[in-house]
Design an enzyme around this catalytic site. Structure first.
Site, mmCIF file in Angstrom:
data_model
loop_
_atom_site.group_PDB
_atom_site.id
_atom_site.type_symbol
_atom_site.label_atom_id
_atom_site.label_comp_id
_atom_site.label_asym_id
_atom_site.label_seq_id
_atom_site.Cartn_x
_atom_site.Cartn_y
_atom_site.Cartn_z
ATOM 1 N N LEU A 98 53.951 1.707 -61.216
ATOM 2 C CA LEU A 98 53.308 1.437 -59.928
ATOM 3 C C LEU A 98 52.205 0.407 -60.073
ATOM 4 O O LEU A 98 51.415 0.451 -61.025
ATOM 5 C CB LEU A 98 52.699 2.717 -59.354
ATOM 6 C CG LEU A 98 53.635 3.825 -58.869
ATOM 7 C CD1 LEU A 98 52.851 5.107 -58.681
ATOM 8 C CD2 LEU A 98 54.308 3.428 -57.578
ATOM 9 N N ASP A 99 52.154 -0.518 -59.128
ATOM 10 C CA ASP A 99 50.971 -1.363 -58.964
ATOM 11 C C ASP A 99 49.901 -0.511 -58.289
ATOM 12 O O ASP A 99 50.202 0.548 -57.722
ATOM 13 C CB ASP A 99 51.342 -2.574 -58.109
ATOM 14 C CG ASP A 99 50.130 -3.405 -57.731
ATOM 15 O OD1 ASP A 99 49.357 -3.738 -58.642
ATOM 16 O OD2 ASP A 99 49.965 -3.694 -56.536
#
Length: 632
Positions: A329-330
């Protein structure tokens, strides 16, 4: 705006296969081919009842030949592409039945095969209904303020900065900001959410939204071809042209299945001396479960995902989603809301300029950036009534910072490392972050450190629950990869079940992280920014938050979440796994029943006609079972 002419819409809504044939043409052809055995089979039965045996056999043969000819053409085309499909077994069964005089069995197989193809086309049309609805709503015209009046113009002529009138019932042709009025919008075609939303002056509106309230004025932020809706349309068209790898894998079973079929038929003929037994084996071995169940189930999964605001670009993505073991995930705009707000400004000592000038220059430059921090500065400046200038010679390094000229001054914005690396060494005294971990934007003007703009962001609502749900669905590793500094990442992820947190990472670093995680299994990368696009492309499945994210990430990703919520991630995994499971259930059940039937036919317990009828029932059952992937 006015509705698009039907002929324009149909041109956009038809996809083409690799030979350039439209889906509607293929559908008409399948209806035409199925008509021959559908009419010929009962007609031959009627002739037999009246004692016209020869006429009945001739009728059944004539009913079979169009299907066999179409099948032979498809096989030749596939062989020229070095593809060996399961159609060969169906052609063998029809040909063998005609050769030994079992024309009734041949006609039943022809009806079975052509009917199965028609059922597949019907299933695809039903499954793609939610996606093609997007195409039919593509806005073609808009009302634009030109001079002292309103003029209707083509949507493709709209440029950033144009002021539009969005009337009641209109669909927004481009992305933009509300300049005047209050908008009541139906976003269901984009997000799957049925409830209307209310937006006020300054709110960002995506293209493709339906105005169900009073007219309002919109200032275009992108041209039509760069808008959210146009990108979605391109993704839908690409999705409709896709062929699933699992379907190709089913074709790979063709040689093995064909070898087994021919071997069993040969043994039955050799042991009994009766060619009819071999034909019975070939007839019941017609492999429609593999030919139909996989594509029907996977396309149905795509449709179900679209209903929930998850745009899957191809059936192959459904397969990839079903096998994901790691999610990267960013942070900003993905794990967090990505709606940064200005929390304060710290000026350098001695000051280079006053606070208002620093914000005005920074916001003027950030008009050229799609980053969420840039939007926060621009919004704050406009809220304060500041007049922004047009930047020049802009250069942006994705994930790090931006530089350019504003009002004759060279301005640099971004992370501390980026900014400090571009100014004089004597001016590099600045902390990398504030004590509570809030993100900052360092500002330099004409080579001197000018100050820091403090921003604040919040975790998305329910982020912890989503991560837990992903674990329950079999995701073994959840990893964060962010360009923010370690202190900021640590504060935002405290208490969340991450296996690893990688901070202060560039776009190239994120690609390396994705590749490193692939040793644990298939990887999904989830992001929304320009700097996430390379990692999205490197991952097994790239997922982008498409409403507020960058066009680059949405175009690169395999899947776009049209609803601005992380809860669509576990939903996408559930949809994909159900579609895959339904496909495999149909295949294994259908092939298993076919093998039992082949054994019975080889023993002489089934005639070719009985075998054909049995296989007909199996095929209908597996296609209907595959359609279960449409249901929630």
């Amino acid at each position: 705006m006015i509705s698009s002419p039907p002929q324009v819409l149909s041109a956009h809504s038809e996809s083409r296969d690799r030979r350039g044939v439209t889906t509607s043409f293929r559908s008409r052809m399948k209806r035409g081919i199925v008509a021959a055995p559908l009419v010929g089979l009962p007609l031959g039965l009627a002739l037999r009842l009246y004692g016209a045996e020869a006429a009945a056999n001739l009728t059944w043969m004539i009913a079979t030949l169009p299907v066999l000819a179409k099948l032979a053409f498809d096989i030749i085309v596939s062989l020229r592409r070095s593809e060996f499909g399961l159609d060969i077994a169906a052609a063998l069964s029809m040909s063998a039945a005609l050769l030994v005089g079992e024309s009734l069995a041949a006609a039943i197989v022809a009806l079975m095969y052509a009917g199965g193809q028609y059922l597949e086309a019907f299933a695809e049309r039903r499954a793609q209904r939610d996606m093609t609805a997007l195409l039919s709503r593509r806005p073609m015209r808009a009302m634009r303020f030109d001079g002292d009046g309103l003029h209707e113009v083509p949507a493709e002529s709209i440029a950033p900065g144009d002021r539009l009138m969005i009337r009641q019932g209109d669909v927004t042709p481009v992305d933009g900001l509300i300049e005047n009025g209050i908008a009541r919008l139906d976003l269901s075609a984009l997000t799957g959410e049925s409830l209307p939303v209310r937006r006020e002056i300054g709110a960002e509106i995506p293209s493709g939204a339906s105005n169900i309230g009073q007219a309002f004025e919109l200032v275009a932020s992108r041209g039509a071809k760069d808008s959210v809706y146009a990108g979605i349309v391109r993704m839908v068209e690409a999705a409709q042209r896709s062929k699933a790898p699992m379907s190709r894998l089913a074709d790979h079973y063709a040689l093995g299945f064909l070898a087994i079929t021919v071997a069993v038929a040969g043994l039955a003929w050799s042991a009994s001396g009766d060619a009819v037994r071999a034909v019975a084996v070939l007839v019941i071995a017609t492999p429609c479960p593999l030919l139909l169940a996989v594509p029907v189930a996977l396309v149905a999964g795509m449709s179900r995902a679209a209903r929930h605001g998850i745009l899957v670009k191809g059936a192959q993505v459904i397969e990839g989603l079903a096998s994901i073991r790691t999610i990267v995930l960013d942070k900003t705009g993905t794990l967090t809301e990505g709606r940064l707000r200005l929390a304060g400004i710290e000026m350098a000592e001695p000051p280079v300029c006053d606070e208002t000038t620093l914000l005005r220059l920074a916001a003027s430059l950030d008009q050229a950036s799609p980053h969420v921090a840039a939007r926060a500065l621009v919004d704050e400046a406009r809220n304060r009534g500041l007049s922004l200038s047009v930047p020049d010679t802009v250069r942006e390094t994705a994930g790090e910072g931006i530089s350019g000229d504003v009002e004759g001054l060279h301005v640099v914005l971004g992370g501390s490392n980026f900014v400090m690396g571009l100014i004089a060494p004597c001016d590099t005294e600045s902390p990398a972050y504030v004590p509570d971990g809030r993100p900052i934007v360092a500002v330099a003007i004409d080579g001197k450190f000018a100050g820091r703009i403090l921003l604040s962001d919040r975790l998305r609502h329910g982020a912890e629950d989503v991560l837990g749900e992903l674990r329950s669905l079999g995701v073994e590793r959840v990893v964060l990869a962010t360009g923010d500094l370690p202190k900021i990442a640590a504060v935002m992820t405290a208490g969340l079940p991450f296996d690893a947190v990688h901070a202060d990472k560039s776009a190239a670093d994120k690609v390396a992280i994705v590749k490193a995680e692939q040793r644990y299994g298939p990887v999904m990368m989830v992001g929304d920014g320009v700097n996430d696009a390379p990692a999205l492309a490197a991952a097994t499945i790239g997922a982008a938050l498409g409403i507020h994210g960058s066009a680059a990430s949405a175009e690169t990703a395999d899947m776009v979440l049209l609803v601005d919520s992380l809860d669509r991630l576990p939903l996408a995994l559930r949809v994909a796994r159900r579609a895959r499971d339904v496909a495999l259930q149909s295949v294994f059940a259908g092939i298993g029943l076919s093998l039992l039937g082949m054994a019975a036919a080889a023993m002489g317990w089934l005639t070719p006609v009985q075998g054909a009828l049995l296989q007909e029932g199996i095929d209908v059952a597996v296609v209907l079972n595959a359609l279960r992937a449409l249901s929630d």
